[in-house]
Design a protein around this motif. Sequence first.
Motif, mmCIF file in Angstrom:
data_model
loop_
_atom_site.group_PDB
_atom_site.id
_atom_site.type_symbol
_atom_site.label_atom_id
_atom_site.label_comp_id
_atom_site.label_asym_id
_atom_site.label_seq_id
_atom_site.Cartn_x
_atom_site.Cartn_y
_atom_site.Cartn_z
ATOM 1 N N ILE A 152 0.872 -1.179 0.000
ATOM 2 C CA ILE A 152 0.000 0.000 0.000
ATOM 3 C C ILE A 152 0.906 1.226 0.000
ATOM 4 C CG2 ILE A 152 -1.840 1.244 1.172
ATOM 5 C CD1 ILE A 152 -2.716 -1.371 2.438
ATOM 6 N N ALA A 153 0.778 2.053 -1.028
ATOM 7 C CA ALA A 153 1.700 3.179 -1.215
ATOM 8 C C ALA A 153 0.935 4.492 -1.324
ATOM 9 C CB ALA A 153 2.531 2.962 -2.487
ATOM 10 N N GLY A 154 1.389 5.490 -0.582
ATOM 11 C CA GLY A 154 0.762 6.806 -0.702
ATOM 12 C C GLY A 154 0.573 7.499 0.631
ATOM 13 N N ASP A 155 -0.546 8.202 0.749
ATOM 14 C CA ASP A 155 -0.828 9.043 1.916
ATOM 15 C C ASP A 155 -1.434 8.186 3.024
ATOM 16 O OD1 ASP A 155 -1.312 11.132 3.616
ATOM 17 O OD2 ASP A 155 -2.510 12.297 2.195
ATOM 18 N N ILE A 156 -0.598 7.379 3.655
ATOM 19 C CA ILE A 156 -1.070 6.368 4.602
ATOM 20 C C ILE A 156 -1.741 6.999 5.821
ATOM 21 C CG2 ILE A 156 -0.401 4.380 5.996
ATOM 22 C CD1 ILE A 156 0.118 3.969 3.009
ATOM 23 N N GLU A 187 0.761 5.646 12.159
ATOM 24 C CA GLU A 187 1.116 4.614 13.123
ATOM 25 C C GLU A 187 1.752 3.381 12.485
ATOM 26 O OE1 GLU A 187 -3.408 3.852 12.433
ATOM 27 O OE2 GLU A 187 -1.957 5.477 12.179
ATOM 28 N N PHE A 188 1.950 3.404 11.174
ATOM 29 C CA PHE A 188 2.458 2.224 10.471
ATOM 30 C C PHE A 188 3.960 2.321 10.217
ATOM 31 C CE2 PHE A 188 -2.010 2.672 9.165
ATOM 32 C CZ PHE A 188 -2.495 1.433 9.552
ATOM 33 N N ASP A 189 4.605 1.160 10.220
ATOM 34 C CA ASP A 189 6.000 1.078 9.787
ATOM 35 C C ASP A 189 6.018 1.103 8.262
ATOM 36 O OD1 ASP A 189 6.984 0.829 12.390
ATOM 37 O OD2 ASP A 189 6.701 -1.346 12.379
ATOM 38 N N SER A 190 6.896 1.902 7.689
ATOM 39 C CA SER A 190 6.894 2.050 6.234
ATOM 40 C C SER A 190 8.318 2.099 5.703
ATOM 41 C CB SER A 190 6.153 3.330 5.824
ATOM 42 O OG SER A 190 6.857 4.481 6.268
ATOM 43 N N VAL A 191 8.427 1.914 4.386
ATOM 44 C CA VAL A 191 9.682 2.120 3.670
ATOM 45 C C VAL A 191 9.469 3.299 2.726
ATOM 46 C CG1 VAL A 191 10.329 -0.301 3.825
ATOM 47 C CG2 VAL A 191 9.075 0.502 1.815
#
Length: 292
Positions: A152-156, A187-191
């Motif tokens: 899921i990519a974008g404005d999380i 609140e999510f871990d992302s790359v």
Amino acid sequence: MEHLVSMKQLSEEGIMALLERAEIFKKYGGREFPGKFQVANLFFEPSTRTKMSFEMAERKLGLDILPFESSFSSTLKGETLYDTVKTLEAIGMDALVIRHPYNGFYKELVGRTSVSIINAGDGSGQHPTQSLLDLFTIWEEFGTFKGLNILIAGDIAHSRVARSNADSLTKLGANVRFLCPAEWAGEFDSVDNWDEVLETSDVVMLLRVQHERHESHDVFTESSYHEQYGLTVERSKQMKDRAIIMHPGPVNRGVEIAESLIESPKSRIFKQIENGVYVRMAVLEAILKGRN
């Protein structure tokens, strides 16, 4: 099921029952409740896909739809959402589909009204029927969720779609990963590098940049965002042969996704919209059958 307000309330078995019922509606149609129930769609934020999809689902089920326009309602005079719902309860409504800018708007309604509430999107909180139509689209494609890599990519941080799908896909056994600027991860871990995740992803789900929910001016131009975080044509060439592209809409063409990819063979964007009708039929049926 009396209400549907969050994907957190649905078990794995409950989700699959709705998807299986949506599949039956897609294959055979259905007119389950001609003239039996009254529903209204209360949208306090702009919507094309969700609002029209719900109305089509309601018509296919034979429901009576009472029109409601927020711009001509007493909310402009200061009436609360609760009082609006109690008014509609008093005149005989059975179910209300509500989109509202406030996170968790339904908390003041559930348990205080006899009308069934379906959350059609609350702020940056939850969007359960969007998640269900996304799940249905993935299930049609792969026949399973277990072990799939979903990117899921974008404005999380501002996405109710991301939150609902994170809950549901993880529950169903998929591996969910996020790609976005660090300040948009919430609140999510992302790359923040496509190279880390793209080649192993089965589903690439893009999200709209929600300028209306940002408190300050974005640090990205449309072109700079597309270059760093958008799905470009060149990046798409790194995707698996069977991988698919998804987007909940509305799409900012040339920002989160290259325009030529929107209707490419890998894209399921318009299939998602089609599937939304059948999923919403399944949700409405499940809720209204409980009111018999």
